[in-house]
Design a protein around this motif. Structure first.
Motif, PDB file in Angstrom:
ATOM      1  N   ALA A   1      20.869  10.331 -45.488  1.00 28.49           N
ATOM      2  CA  ALA A   1      21.665  11.306 -44.947  1.00 28.49           C
ATOM      3  C   ALA A   1      22.125  11.258 -43.577  1.00 28.49           C
ATOM      4  O   ALA A   1      23.929  11.488 -43.637  1.00 28.49           O
ATOM      5  CB  ALA A   1      21.991  12.823 -45.630  1.00 28.49           C
ATOM      6  N   GLU A   2      21.827  11.128 -42.453  1.00 30.99           N
ATOM      7  CA  GLU A   2      21.885  10.997 -41.302  1.00 30.99           C
ATOM      8  C   GLU A   2      22.948   9.895 -41.047  1.00 30.99           C
ATOM      9  O   GLU A   2      24.165   9.917 -40.250  1.00 30.99           O
ATOM     10  CB  GLU A   2      20.950  10.633 -40.972  1.00 30.99           C
ATOM     11  N   VAL A   3      23.366   8.655 -41.884  1.00 28.15           N
ATOM     12  CA  VAL A   3      24.082   7.605 -41.536  1.00 28.15           C
ATOM     13  C   VAL A   3      25.284   7.774 -42.946  1.00 28.15           C
ATOM     14  O   VAL A   3      26.306   8.151 -42.006  1.00 28.15           O
ATOM     15  CB  VAL A   3      23.265   6.744 -41.598  1.00 28.15           C
ATOM     16  N   THR A   4      24.598   8.543 -43.956  1.00 26.99           N
ATOM     17  CA  THR A   4      25.807   8.178 -45.074  1.00 26.99           C
ATOM     18  C   THR A   4      27.039   9.603 -45.488  1.00 26.99           C
ATOM     19  O   THR A   4      27.775   9.583 -45.587  1.00 26.99           O
ATOM     20  CB  THR A   4      25.725   7.893 -46.475  1.00 26.99           C
ATOM     21  N   GLN A   5      26.263  10.562 -44.770  1.00 24.63           N
ATOM     22  CA  GLN A   5      26.705  12.174 -45.331  1.00 24.63           C
ATOM     23  C   GLN A   5      27.928  11.685 -43.541  1.00 24.63           C
ATOM     24  O   GLN A   5      28.070  11.977 -42.840  1.00 24.63           O
ATOM     25  CB  GLN A   5      25.902  12.937 -44.986  1.00 24.63           C
TER      26      GLN A   5
ATOM     27  N   THR B   1      30.318  10.855 -44.355  1.00 27.00           N
ATOM     28  CA  THR B   1      31.733   9.322 -43.981  1.00 27.00           C
ATOM     29  C   THR B   1      32.164   8.668 -45.481  1.00 27.00           C
ATOM     30  O   THR B   1      32.231   9.992 -46.445  1.00 27.00           O
ATOM     31  CB  THR B   1      30.753   8.421 -43.554  1.00 27.00           C
ATOM     32  N   TYR B   2      32.709   7.729 -45.545  1.00 36.08           N
ATOM     33  CA  TYR B   2      33.776   7.275 -46.126  1.00 36.08           C
ATOM     34  C   TYR B   2      32.581   6.794 -47.567  1.00 36.08           C
ATOM     35  O   TYR B   2      32.964   6.615 -48.678  1.00 36.08           O
ATOM     36  CB  TYR B   2      34.260   5.574 -45.595  1.00 36.08           C
TER      37      TYR B   2
ATOM     38  N   VAL C   1      29.091   1.562 -41.920  1.00 32.33           N
ATOM     39  CA  VAL C   1      29.456   1.300 -40.693  1.00 32.33           C
ATOM     40  C   VAL C   1      30.157   2.140 -39.659  1.00 32.33           C
ATOM     41  O   VAL C   1      29.443   2.414 -38.821  1.00 32.33           O
ATOM     42  CB  VAL C   1      30.781  -0.501 -40.985  1.00 32.33           C
ATOM     43  N   GLN C   2      30.635   2.990 -40.793  1.00 30.63           N
ATOM     44  CA  GLN C   2      30.998   4.347 -40.007  1.00 30.63           C
ATOM     45  C   GLN C   2      30.174   5.535 -39.019  1.00 30.63           C
ATOM     46  O   GLN C   2      30.113   6.232 -38.115  1.00 30.63           O
ATOM     47  CB  GLN C   2      32.051   5.281 -40.435  1.00 30.63           C
TER      48      GLN C   2
ATOM     49  N   VAL D   1      29.356   4.107 -28.839  1.00 27.62           N
ATOM     50  CA  VAL D   1      30.752   3.711 -29.990  1.00 27.62           C
ATOM     51  C   VAL D   1      32.412   4.367 -30.104  1.00 27.62           C
ATOM     52  O   VAL D   1      31.630   5.935 -30.373  1.00 27.62           O
ATOM     53  CB  VAL D   1      30.680   3.231 -31.077  1.00 27.62           C
ATOM     54  N   SER D   2      32.999   4.230 -29.219  1.00 24.06           N
ATOM     55  CA  SER D   2      34.575   5.280 -29.974  1.00 24.06           C
ATOM     56  C   SER D   2      35.054   5.712 -30.287  1.00 24.06           C
ATOM     57  O   SER D   2      34.420   4.473 -31.803  1.00 24.06           O
ATOM     58  CB  SER D   2      35.709   4.524 -28.682  1.00 24.06           C
ATOM     59  N   PHE D   3      36.201   6.777 -31.292  1.00 24.30           N
ATOM     60  CA  PHE D   3      36.512   6.532 -32.189  1.00 24.30           C
ATOM     61  C   PHE D   3      37.476   5.610 -32.516  1.00 24.30           C
ATOM     62  O   PHE D   3      37.768   4.901 -33.296  1.00 24.30           O
ATOM     63  CB  PHE D   3      37.201   7.734 -32.477  1.00 24.30           C
ATOM     64  N   ALA D   4      38.116   5.012 -31.427  1.00 20.46           N
ATOM     65  CA  ALA D   4      39.098   3.969 -31.828  1.00 20.46           C
ATOM     66  C   ALA D   4      38.140   2.750 -32.694  1.00 20.46           C
ATOM     67  O   ALA D   4      38.673   1.776 -32.515  1.00 20.46           O
ATOM     68  CB  ALA D   4      39.691   3.940 -30.653  1.00 20.46           C
ATOM     69  N   GLU D   5      36.226   2.613 -31.650  1.00 17.85           N
ATOM     70  CA  GLU D   5      36.683   1.213 -32.208  1.00 17.85           C
ATOM     71  C   GLU D   5      35.861   1.326 -32.920  1.00 17.85           C
ATOM     72  O   GLU D   5      35.995   0.181 -34.666  1.00 17.85           O
ATOM     73  CB  GLU D   5      35.087   0.941 -31.447  1.00 17.85           C
ATOM     74  N   ILE D   6      35.782   2.672 -33.967  1.00 15.18           N
ATOM     75  CA  ILE D   6      35.025   2.778 -35.414  1.00 15.18           C
ATOM     76  C   ILE D   6      36.049   2.214 -36.466  1.00 15.18           C
ATOM     77  O   ILE D   6      35.875   1.993 -37.190  1.00 15.18           O
ATOM     78  CB  ILE D   6      34.573   4.691 -35.792  1.00 15.18           C
TER      79      ILE D   6
END
Lengths: 471, 216
Positions: free
Chosen positions: A330-334, A336-337, A401-402, A411-416
């Protein structure tokens, strides 16, 4: 014509007229219309994810409103309408008696769809609530509740008035769906909108409602249809049917407890997330039993192809829910898309596909004639199959990815946004394919369901005229 | 019309057959000549495994169902625990809070020349504890000389009972911060010292420079 097809179905369709098909066609027709509408808004919302300036000058088309429009039209317009139409039909079939209280269905369906339409206008005007899956503007909600109750009357009468005192699996799920939606919907209205609870409790109730809508309303509606159509079309007794009731009760008791999984990693006490994780794991038992019971869904024929797809998506969705509930994942997926991908897998891949499959089975029995165009049926099957897979993969890839990028402070928001763009383009392509498929579905429905009435009307008119002329 | 005609799916059994076939399955009794079907063993193990996992996980990560525990690994604690606050960190927050010291004396502690006196290197800030406590508690009006410059344009408001009504701890912490920042090297101020001044002077009005200079 049906009577010419197979002996079993001849006996089967003798009572077509008696089941009161017109109210159900009325309800189902509006549902199909909302499906196309929601597909349009979903496409706009999808485009805005990689082209934020798209339609930005128009207040109605701002992202938040478009997402709410797509979701509301899909869940209340499409899934609710078609699910209820099929459930009422199945209850009448299993009861062996004509559908009673048909006027209640017509009135209920009229006001339900009026509610959806007013709700969409309200959302477009900026009056949506801030609760996911409950965006309908507040004044419309009591109307929807009463309209649903009116339609459910016919279902309850078909159930209590059944010819033989036998309960089949479809009965359990149908009755659960009929009674649990008003309960969920009214409690969510009171606790979130009329007299809103405050603080953490609000997020909790919203999570409970969102999950309950799925486990206690939409999933039972879809399973009602699946448990009926799969044995009817395959001709086989459901394997391990003895344990179907265990699967049902696990869903009812454990299902809504998984609501807290939407809050894992959020500002809630630890035990809420822990209970949700435990519930999501326990619910795997429900998915295992449904899989075992309905494994003949993977058979020949268009309805079974849709149902088989939906069943696979249903079980896969359950496994993903359990996996992504684990705190480390969940740390990664929660947030997000990826959550959106799960949402689409569950609502589109599972519920919608199962209901479409059942509707392909039901419509010829409601109208007394087959679907008008075989080519459009095949095209719809192929397009929605590809569309759902592409949509879920696109959003899922973007989510991973997000999620990974968000956990990396370098990683900045624009890069994401740049990293996810390719995946989101895939999701948009999927939305185009789905919209196209559903437009074909709607056209085929109009030709199959409405043209017979038109032809009959013309015929009777000409008959009268000819009679006049003869005199 | 073939069985795979996409426009029509024939029914392979009637509704009556469907109900009867499944009714018969459920009607079997456990002692009906051993016809009772056990749950498939794999399914039984699977369910047992899920229950074991669920019970273990719930026991381990419940946070004792405490509404104040947000970390699933944490154990419940006594809720009246005293939290140690670094006076310099808290003092800096207070100094920078809206409408407080920073408004006039500036984040640099230099004040505004001719209007607001500096705190950096100020003989008042670095002077006797009681003097500086009195200024913050009750305020200061009239002409004041700081680093041999004269200031008369502004009034120092009270942060005590007749003004912002800060607690002893807050006043002590903000003074401790000011007295070690920007090169100032005076001792820390404790809440007890502030309380003593408050008790001694009660509802004192704003101080003036000559009166303050009486305090040693």
């Amino acid at each position: 014509m049906i009577s010419a097809s197979a002996p079993a179905s001849a006996a089967d369709s003798g009572v077509v007229e008696a089941y009161g098909h017109r109210p159900l066609l009325f309800l189902a027709g509006f549902a199909l219309f909302w499906l196309v509408i929601s597909g349009f808004f979903a496409l706009v919302a999808g485009i805005q994810l990689h082209a934020p300036a798209f339609a930005a000058g128009c207040s109605v088309m701002t992202h938040g409103r478009v997402v709410a429009l797509a979701e509301t039209a899909f869940v209340y317009g499409w899934l609710g309408g078609i699910g209820l139409a099929l459930t009422l039909w199945i209850l009448a079939r299993l009861g062996g008696e004509p559908l009673r209280a048909a006027n209640w269905i017509v009135a209920g369906a009229a006001f339900w769809n009026l509610g959806v339409a007013l709700g969409l206008v309200g959302i477009a005007a900026g009056e949506a609530t801030a609760i996911p899956l409950l965006e309908l503007p507040l004044p419309v909600q009591p109307l929807m509740l009463v309209a649903y109750g009116a339609m459910a009357v016919a279902g309850v009468l078909a159930w209590t008035g059944r010819r033989r005192d036998v309960m089949f699996a479809s009965h359990w799920y149908a009755v659960a769906a009929l009674f649990l939606f008003p309960w969920l919907f009214s409690i969510a209205q009171v606790m979130l909108l009329w007299f809103p609870v405050r603080g953490t409790l609000q997020a909790l109730v919203a999570g409970w409602y969102g999950q309950g809508l799925w486990t206690l309303w939409l999933a039972p509606l879809a399973l009602t249809a699946a448990y009926y159509v799969v044995p009817k079309a395959s001709g086989k007794v459901l394997p391990s049917y003895d344990f179907a009731s265990l699967g049902f009760w696990v869903l009812l008791f454990v299902g809504a407890w998984t609501g807290g999984r939407h809050l894992i990693g959020g500002p809630v006490p630890a035990w809420i997330a822990t209970i949700a994780i435990v519930a999501a794991a326990t619910l795997l038992f429900h998915y295992a039993i449904v899989w075992v019971n309905l494994r003949h869904a993977h058979g020949a024929g268009v309805p079974l192809k849709f149902l088989g797809f939906g069943l696979s998506a249903y079980v896969l969705g359950g496994v993903l829910d359990a996996l992504t509930a684990i705190r480390g994942v969940a740390e990664v997926t929660q947030f997000t898309y990826f959550s959106e991908a799960q949402h689409q897998l569950a609502f589109y891949g599972a519920i919608s596909m199962m209901l479409v499959g059942a509707f392909y089975y039901a419509l010829p029995r409601l109208t007394g004639r087959p679907w008008a165009w075989a080519g459009l049926v095949r095209a719809h099957l192929i397009l929605t199959g590809i569309g759902v897979v592409a949509l879920v993969i696109g959003l899922g890839g973007a989510g991973l990815v997000q999620g990974t990028d968000l956990n990396n402070p370098a990683v900045s928001f624009a890069e994401i946004a740049a990293h996810t763009e390719g995946w989101l383009l895939l999701a948009t392509a999927a939305n185009v394919i789905l919209l196209l498929g559903n437009v074909l579905f709607l056209i085929n429905f109009f030709k199959s369901a409405l043209c017979p009435f038109y032809a009959a009307a013309v015929k009777s008119y000409r008959g009268e005229a000819a009679l006049e002329a003869a005199r | 019309m073939t069985p795979n005609d996409p426009t029509f799916q024939p029914a392979a059994q009637t509704d009556e057959e469907l109900l009867n076939a499944h009714e018969a399955l459920l009607a079997k009794q456990p002692d009906d000549r051993a016809h009772y079907k056990l749950m498939p063993l794999a399914l039984l193990f699977f369910f047992s495994g899920l229950i074991l996992f669920a019970a273990t996980y719930l026991n381990r990560y419940s946070g004792h169902f405490d509404k104040t525990i947000y970390d699933e690994n944490a154990l419940p604690t006594d809720h009246n625990v005293e939290v140690k606050i670094d006076p310099v960190v808290f003092g800096k927050q207070l100094f920078a809070s809206s409408g407080a010291c920073v408004t006039c004396h500036q984040a640099s502690g230099q004040g505004v020349p001719g209007t607001y006196p500096p705190l950096a290197g100020s003989e008042w800030v670095n002077g006797p504890d009681e003097r500086v406590i009195s200024i913050v508690l009750y305020g200061l009006q009239g002409t004041v000389h700081v680093t041999s410059k004269s200031f008369n344009a502004a009034v120092m408001p009270s942060f005590g009972p007749s003004g912002f009504n800060w607690s002893d701890e807050k006043i002590a912490d903000v003074l401790t911060y000011v007295r070690q920042e920007w090169g100032n090297k005076a001792s820390a101020v404790t809440a007890d010292q502030v309380a003593a001044v408050r008790a001694k002077d009660g509802a004192h009005t704003a101080w003036t420079e000559p009166d303050l200079l009486q305090i040693k």
